[in-house]
Design an enzyme around this catalytic site. Structure first.
Site, PDB file in Angstrom:
ATOM      1  N   GLY A   1       0.806  -1.400   0.225  1.00 23.44           N
ATOM      2  CA  GLY A   1       0.031  -0.067  -0.040  1.00 23.44           C
ATOM      3  C   GLY A   1       0.927   1.254  -0.140  1.00 23.44           C
ATOM      4  O   GLY A   1       2.152   1.212  -0.254  1.00 23.44           O
ATOM      5  N   ASN A   2       0.330   2.227   0.260  1.00 20.11           N
ATOM      6  CA  ASN A   2       0.960   3.554   0.400  1.00 20.11           C
ATOM      7  C   ASN A   2       0.343   4.548   1.300  1.00 20.11           C
ATOM      8  O   ASN A   2      -0.473   4.113   1.951  1.00 20.11           O
ATOM      9  CB  ASN A   2       1.172   4.263  -0.914  1.00 20.11           C
ATOM     10  CG  ASN A   2      -0.170   4.723  -1.449  1.00 20.11           C
ATOM     11  OD1 ASN A   2      -0.979   5.584  -0.994  1.00 20.11           O
ATOM     12  ND2 ASN A   2      -0.467   4.113  -2.642  1.00 20.11           N
TER      13      ASN A   2
END
Ligand code: CTP
Length: 400
Positions: A208-209
């Protein structure tokens, strides 16, 4: 206020101390020229009198589904109204609404209402913070109902905290802005993406980020405020917010977001792609949790579909497409390249070299690039203010 003239408002009142405010709400609505019908739950009679409400609304108050002589046509009431407001909304009625229960007239009208439904909860702080309440409100939101958040202040229990029902004036402002005002984007359908995407590695892990989704949420709210019908496709951002009239589509992966966007794009006038979509996703998702065995683990990744680019390829004359660019070097060059490569009408550049810009900050600093014309630079501002600048610029060049 003028915009409420002739509007048909159904006001539902439930058993809560805050019901005293509903008297003033009826008064304000009638004064603004709205036609008001009041429905009360049986328990709300302990808090306000039917005589007061019927006198102020100029109509008998409805409470029972039927008496010996007649039956209240709940379907027609829900069809008659332009908006149904339930204020105050008690914890009990909230729970029943979330679960489709129907043991009084108010609930029957709610379940058969074809109009917009707005609720203004009122409860004690601990009840407001209970996970069940949160879950029930989320359910209501997912049914397309709007929630006017509670306010902080003195509560009936004597405690001070969250739980006070919104003031009648604020409720009127909310319904006017959301349902009856004609902003510059009135009648326009808008798609906004926000937040990160999560790409599953196995049942418990993902790539993810750090995107919080805040910028996209602020843009969606601002567009909605200007009269647009907004669909917000949002990745798994942690930010809690109230959708208040925005159609919310929650997704997880880049592929989910791609599908959700393509589902609505043909019928969209404007799309603003502010999500931080993963560029790569694991080639395979392990069925079971990957066990810790070898010293090294290699993950094979494959490119995700570029949503903005794919919409650019499908874009028809009249559709406006706005993208973002997050850059750390050669910012202007890359932003201009993205404008062409993705067939966007506007690219909003966030440079990570600017302090206060990008992920995790409550502020942002942007520069807007268009196919023709000079770039437009802005100073560092709060994300809400940046959203206003973005929407102002879109309106100026495409809808003025
Ligand atoms: N975007 C998208 N789908 C993707 C990747 C990006 O829709 N799979 C959109 C973003 O929402 C943003 C724009 O494309 O509006 C640019 O995103 P950015 O990450 O800056 O650029 P990339 O195209 O991913 O290129 P690079 O990572 O090489 O800078």
């Amino acid at each position: 206020m003028r915009m409420l003239k002739g509007k048909k408002i159904l006001l539902g009142i439930t058993g809560s101390i805050a019901a005293y405010k509903s008297i003033y709400l009826v008064r304000l609505l009638v004064k603004a020229g709205a036609e008001v019908r009041v429905i009360m739950t049986p328990s709300s009679k302990d808090f306000v009198s039917t005589l007061t409400l019927s006198t102020l609304s100029h109509h008998p108050v409805l409470i029972e589904m039927f008496d010996e002589q007649s039956w209240s046509n709940h379907v027609m009431l829900g069809r008659w109204a332009d908006v149904m407001i339930i204020a105050p909304l008690s914890c009990n009625t909230l729970a029943k609404m979330a679960n489709g229960q129907c043991d009084n007239l108010l609930l029957a009208v709610y379940l058969s209402a074809t109009c917009k439904v707005v609720v203004a909860p009122a409860m004690d702080e601990d009840m407001w913070n209970h996970p069940t309440t949160k879950e029930n409100l989320r359910k209501l939101e997912s049914f397309g109902n709007s929630i006017i958040p509670v306010e902080k202040g003195e509560l009936a229990s004597g405690l001070f905290g969250d739980g006070r029902m919104a003031e009648p004036g604020d409720i009127i402002e909310f319904i006017t802005a959301n349902f009856f005002s004609k902003g510059p984007l009135s009648g326009k359908k808008v798609l906004v993406t926000a937040g990160p995407t999560y790409e599953a590695i196995d049942p418990v892990r993902f790539i993810g980020n750090h995107s919080s989704g805040k910028m996209g949420i602020a843009i969606a709210k601002e567009l909605h405020h200007r009269g647009a019908e907004v669909t917000l496709v949002i990745g798994p951002a942690a930010t809690e917010f109230s959708a208040n009239g925005i159609n919310l589509v929650r997704v997880t992966s880049a592929e989910d977001m791609y599908k959700a966007c393509h589902k609505v794009f043909a019928d969209t006038d404007l799309a603003v792609m502010s999500a931080a979509v993963a560029d790569y996703t694991p080639v395979t998702r392990a069925k079971d949790k990957i066990k810790k065995k070898d010293e090294r683990l290699q993950l094979e990744l494959t490119k995700t579909k570029d949503i903005l680019k794919s919409l650019g390829e499908k874009k028809k004359p009249g559709q406006v497409l706005v993208g973002f660019a997050l850059e750390t070097a050669d910012e202007k060059k890359h932003a201009l390249e993205k404008l062409v490569k993705k067939n966007a009408d506007m690219i909003i550049l966030n440079s990570l070299n600017d302090t206060g810009a990008g992920f995790g900050h409550d502020t942002n600093k942007i520069t807007i690039f268009r196919k023709k014309g000079k770039e437009i630079g802005f100073t560092t501002k709060s994300k809400d203010e940046v959203a206003k600048d973005i929407v102002d610029t879109i309106i100026r060049f495409h809808y003025a």
